[in-house]
Write a protein that holds these residues in place. Sequence first.
Motif, PDB file in Angstrom:
ATOM      1  N   LEU A 211     -96.423  90.532  31.138  1.00  0.00           N
ATOM      2  CA  LEU A 211     -95.608  89.057  31.650  1.00  0.00           C
ATOM      3  C   LEU A 211     -95.663  88.556  30.090  1.00  0.00           C
ATOM      4  CD1 LEU A 211     -97.263  87.808  34.732  1.00  0.00           C
ATOM      5  CD2 LEU A 211     -95.099  89.329  34.561  1.00  0.00           C
ATOM      6  N   LYS A 212     -94.485  87.867  30.028  1.00  0.00           N
ATOM      7  CA  LYS A 212     -94.032  86.724  29.105  1.00  0.00           C
ATOM      8  C   LYS A 212     -93.545  85.754  29.660  1.00  0.00           C
ATOM      9  CE  LYS A 212     -92.049  89.406  26.185  1.00  0.00           C
ATOM     10  NZ  LYS A 212     -91.376  89.736  24.820  1.00  0.00           N
ATOM     11  N   LEU A 213     -93.595  84.330  29.107  1.00  0.00           N
ATOM     12  CA  LEU A 213     -92.558  83.426  29.687  1.00  0.00           C
ATOM     13  C   LEU A 213     -91.356  83.446  29.238  1.00  0.00           C
ATOM     14  CD1 LEU A 213     -95.154  80.175  29.213  1.00  0.00           C
ATOM     15  CD2 LEU A 213     -94.181  81.168  31.333  1.00  0.00           C
ATOM     16  N   GLN A 214     -90.299  83.236  30.193  1.00  0.00           N
ATOM     17  CA  GLN A 214     -88.862  83.298  29.463  1.00  0.00           C
ATOM     18  C   GLN A 214     -88.606  82.475  28.329  1.00  0.00           C
ATOM     19  OE1 GLN A 214     -86.686  82.798  32.976  1.00  0.00           O
ATOM     20  NE2 GLN A 214     -87.894  84.254  34.164  1.00  0.00           N
ATOM     21  N   SER A 215     -87.656  82.600  27.640  1.00  0.00           N
ATOM     22  CA  SER A 215     -87.355  81.632  26.418  1.00  0.00           C
ATOM     23  C   SER A 215     -87.015  80.384  27.069  1.00  0.00           C
ATOM     24  CB  SER A 215     -85.974  82.151  25.769  1.00  0.00           C
ATOM     25  OG  SER A 215     -85.609  81.216  24.844  1.00  0.00           O
ATOM     26  N   GLY A 216     -87.428  79.256  26.649  1.00  0.00           N
ATOM     27  CA  GLY A 216     -87.119  77.896  27.179  1.00  0.00           C
ATOM     28  C   GLY A 216     -87.989  77.596  28.262  1.00  0.00           C
ATOM     29  N   LYS A 217     -89.004  78.400  28.771  1.00  0.00           N
ATOM     30  CA  LYS A 217     -89.838  77.946  29.651  1.00  0.00           C
ATOM     31  C   LYS A 217     -91.089  77.195  29.119  1.00  0.00           C
ATOM     32  CE  LYS A 217     -87.397  79.374  33.167  1.00  0.00           C
ATOM     33  NZ  LYS A 217     -87.051  78.472  34.197  1.00  0.00           N
ATOM     34  N   ASP A 218     -91.885  76.419  29.625  1.00  0.00           N
ATOM     35  CA  ASP A 218     -92.846  75.779  29.271  1.00  0.00           C
ATOM     36  C   ASP A 218     -94.031  76.318  29.889  1.00  0.00           C
ATOM     37  OD1 ASP A 218     -95.012  73.115  29.094  1.00  0.00           O
ATOM     38  OD2 ASP A 218     -93.864  73.325  27.210  1.00  0.00           O
ATOM     39  N   THR A 219     -95.247  76.039  29.245  1.00  0.00           N
ATOM     40  CA  THR A 219     -96.662  76.670  29.807  1.00  0.00           C
ATOM     41  C   THR A 219     -96.914  75.718  31.284  1.00  0.00           C
ATOM     42  OG1 THR A 219     -97.839  75.119  28.376  1.00  0.00           O
ATOM     43  CG2 THR A 219     -97.582  77.546  27.801  1.00  0.00           C
ATOM     44  N   ASN A 220     -96.119  74.588  31.240  1.00  0.00           N
ATOM     45  CA  ASN A 220     -96.538  74.069  32.752  1.00  0.00           C
ATOM     46  C   ASN A 220     -95.903  74.691  33.792  1.00  0.00           C
ATOM     47  OD1 ASN A 220     -98.187  71.770  31.811  1.00  0.00           O
ATOM     48  ND2 ASN A 220     -96.429  71.163  30.586  1.00  0.00           N
ATOM     49  N   GLU A 221     -94.874  75.709  33.425  1.00  0.00           N
ATOM     50  CA  GLU A 221     -94.249  76.157  34.564  1.00  0.00           C
ATOM     51  C   GLU A 221     -94.881  77.598  34.980  1.00  0.00           C
ATOM     52  OE1 GLU A 221     -89.559  76.070  34.092  1.00  0.00           O
ATOM     53  OE2 GLU A 221     -90.362  75.489  32.282  1.00  0.00           O
ATOM     54  N   ILE A 222     -96.312  77.797  34.467  1.00  0.00           N
ATOM     55  CA  ILE A 222     -96.669  79.104  34.964  1.00  0.00           C
ATOM     56  C   ILE A 222     -97.158  79.037  36.250  1.00  0.00           C
ATOM     57  CG2 ILE A 222     -99.168  80.244  34.398  1.00  0.00           C
ATOM     58  CD1 ILE A 222     -98.780  79.754  31.549  1.00  0.00           C
ATOM     59  N   GLN A 223     -97.021  79.969  36.806  1.00  0.00           N
ATOM     60  CA  GLN A 223     -97.513  80.224  38.392  1.00  0.00           C
ATOM     61  C   GLN A 223     -98.161  81.494  38.593  1.00  0.00           C
ATOM     62  OE1 GLN A 223     -92.888  79.151  39.839  1.00  0.00           O
ATOM     63  NE2 GLN A 223     -94.186  79.261  41.580  1.00  0.00           N
ATOM     64  N   PRO A 224     -98.825  81.425  39.859  1.00  0.00           N
ATOM     65  CA  PRO A 224     -99.568  82.552  40.127  1.00  0.00           C
ATOM     66  C   PRO A 224     -98.715  83.876  40.242  1.00  0.00           C
ATOM     67  CG  PRO A 224    -100.568  80.761  41.431  1.00  0.00           C
ATOM     68  CD  PRO A 224     -99.291  80.345  40.745  1.00  0.00           C
ATOM     69  N   ILE A 225     -99.016  85.132  39.921  1.00  0.00           N
ATOM     70  CA  ILE A 225     -98.321  86.130  39.940  1.00  0.00           C
ATOM     71  C   ILE A 225     -98.759  87.078  41.304  1.00  0.00           C
ATOM     72  CG2 ILE A 225     -99.866  87.492  38.326  1.00  0.00           C
ATOM     73  CD1 ILE A 225     -95.864  87.745  38.642  1.00  0.00           C
ATOM     74  N   ILE A 226     -98.116  87.690  41.918  1.00  0.00           N
ATOM     75  CA  ILE A 226     -98.368  88.325  42.902  1.00  0.00           C
ATOM     76  C   ILE A 226     -97.902  89.699  42.802  1.00  0.00           C
ATOM     77  CG2 ILE A 226     -97.904  88.922  45.559  1.00  0.00           C
ATOM     78  CD1 ILE A 226     -97.144  86.016  45.654  1.00  0.00           C
TER      79      ILE A 226
END
Length: 584
Positions: A211-226
């Motif tokens: 997993l990586k964050l999508q371009s433009g996404k901030d670390t505050n948008e991290i959610q649990p992964i299932i």
Amino acid sequence: MTKLRAPVLLAGLGLVAGLLSAPSVRACGGLFCNRPPNPFDPPPVAQTGENVLFSVDPGENGLNKLEAHIQIFYAGPADKFSWVVPVDGKPVLDVGANQVFQALNAATTPQFQLTWHQEGSCEGEGTLSKPSANAPSGAGGTGGSGGGGGGVDVAFRGDVGPYDAAVIKSADPGDARPLTDWLNANQYFISEEAAKIIATYVREDKHFVALKLQSGKDTNEIQPIILRFLGPSPCVPLRLTSIASVANLRVNLWVLGPARVVPTNYFELFVNPAKIDWFARGRNYDQLVTAAADEAGGNAFVTDYAGPSSIMRERLYSQSRYNVARIAATTTPPEAINQVTAQGFSSDNTLMAILRVRIPEPAVIKDMGVDERTFYRQIAFYWSRYRSSFAPFDPKALASDLDDRIVQPLKKAQAMFDGHPTLTRLTTFISPDEMTSDPMFDFNRTLPEVPVLRKADAYRVCTPRLGYCGSPVRLELADGQKILFAPVEGSCGAAYQRDDLDKSPSLLSAWQRDGDGEGVKRFDNQDAIKRVIRSHNAAFVSPHPSGGALIGGCTLAGSSRGHAFFGAAAFAGLVVAAFRRRRR
């Protein structure tokens, strides 16, 4: 019985420093990277360690249907975030909700309840605010598969919530180089040490989730992964974590299934109840678990809860709790925020990420130094004065985001809890040098339940001339042990002298469990603990050599132990109360 070879969750905390300071480090391998910033009412679970929840159901061809919810903690630049973990089968990916772990933590953290009693009449009674007798406290995705090439099978590559996600597997279990080359080429930094450990998982024919964050996404948008997949076990590998973990990393592990879960290649431990600070409602419990695990050799779990999953009934979702249609029908930001608050949305980083997009704080208000928490809490005030500075408001878009990213994940999670009879919570604190094997678990239908609420009784033995504040206390534990305590001078019953109690072992016992029966006790410190308690109590009262509890035959601890203020006559009440039950 179904074997659960379940490597517990864990994380690359140690790589954060490198990724922040070394330009060559592009991402951190392993599970978690660090704790996230929490700008607005951070969830309590953010302070408890690393968290994973999984459910187990019968699958096909002798395998289990596994669903793992993993809460990812990270601190650092968004473009440096990445997460790599091996799993037993090819998973379908989804995103969950942080609120699941908030509710789980609140429901299953051990609570320590001390019920107070009074023997006799204390001078000055009523002048002290007495401790409460009943105050327990806690201590799938979008996109399609991409071509692999170079000996790597890419089963999935696409967007999953805020993540750019991939599911990959080495085409040749005997050759891990193509897979590590693929990870490096796709900006997942793999150190030489990590590559060696990954090679062991490649030889075990694992799939890998990246997993990586999508371009433009901030670390505050991290959610649990299932992760949903078929396999012999949930697999969140401890061995890979060892290269990037802090000492005594906390692990909270919840398991849903047909019965209580026990570790089979790690010990199940029990802490010494005499060392629990019952007067402070068990605030030292975590330290005792850490010490007890070390005393058991490092590879051990304590069972914090094992019982009906109904403890989570309607804690996540109910038909009457969330109504996004009401939010969609609002016309102003203050109305919408009022609805969000009234419906009980948790103000975690997922909610904050949605609000930043749908109701952003105006620049003029930011320039005044108003932080986000204050802005959203007092939005009616700012709306009344700076309405023209607010961005256009789309309540339907806000409602849609809330439904997609919070409500629906909570609804699915609630259904998962409701669909399994038993929930187990296990906890450990473990250091990198102890992460040499992936813990295994099994269902055990013969062991008793483990309640959240732990109880003890405290008897204030009113003593002439000492009054309420100075009178000693007799603590009676569930196992029948009785311990005498003197209040710390000047504390008026707010603190009690523990003396050599804290020199006793933190570990009461440790068991080697399996899927049936009680198992084998590998550590047993009960006799040593009883000796310390007897010595501690003797510091208060030494019976007459004849065995009678005579006042004249009692001696008291010296002033170096802080008990010199107890005169023989003044101590009469304690002597009688301490021994009259023993004679029965």
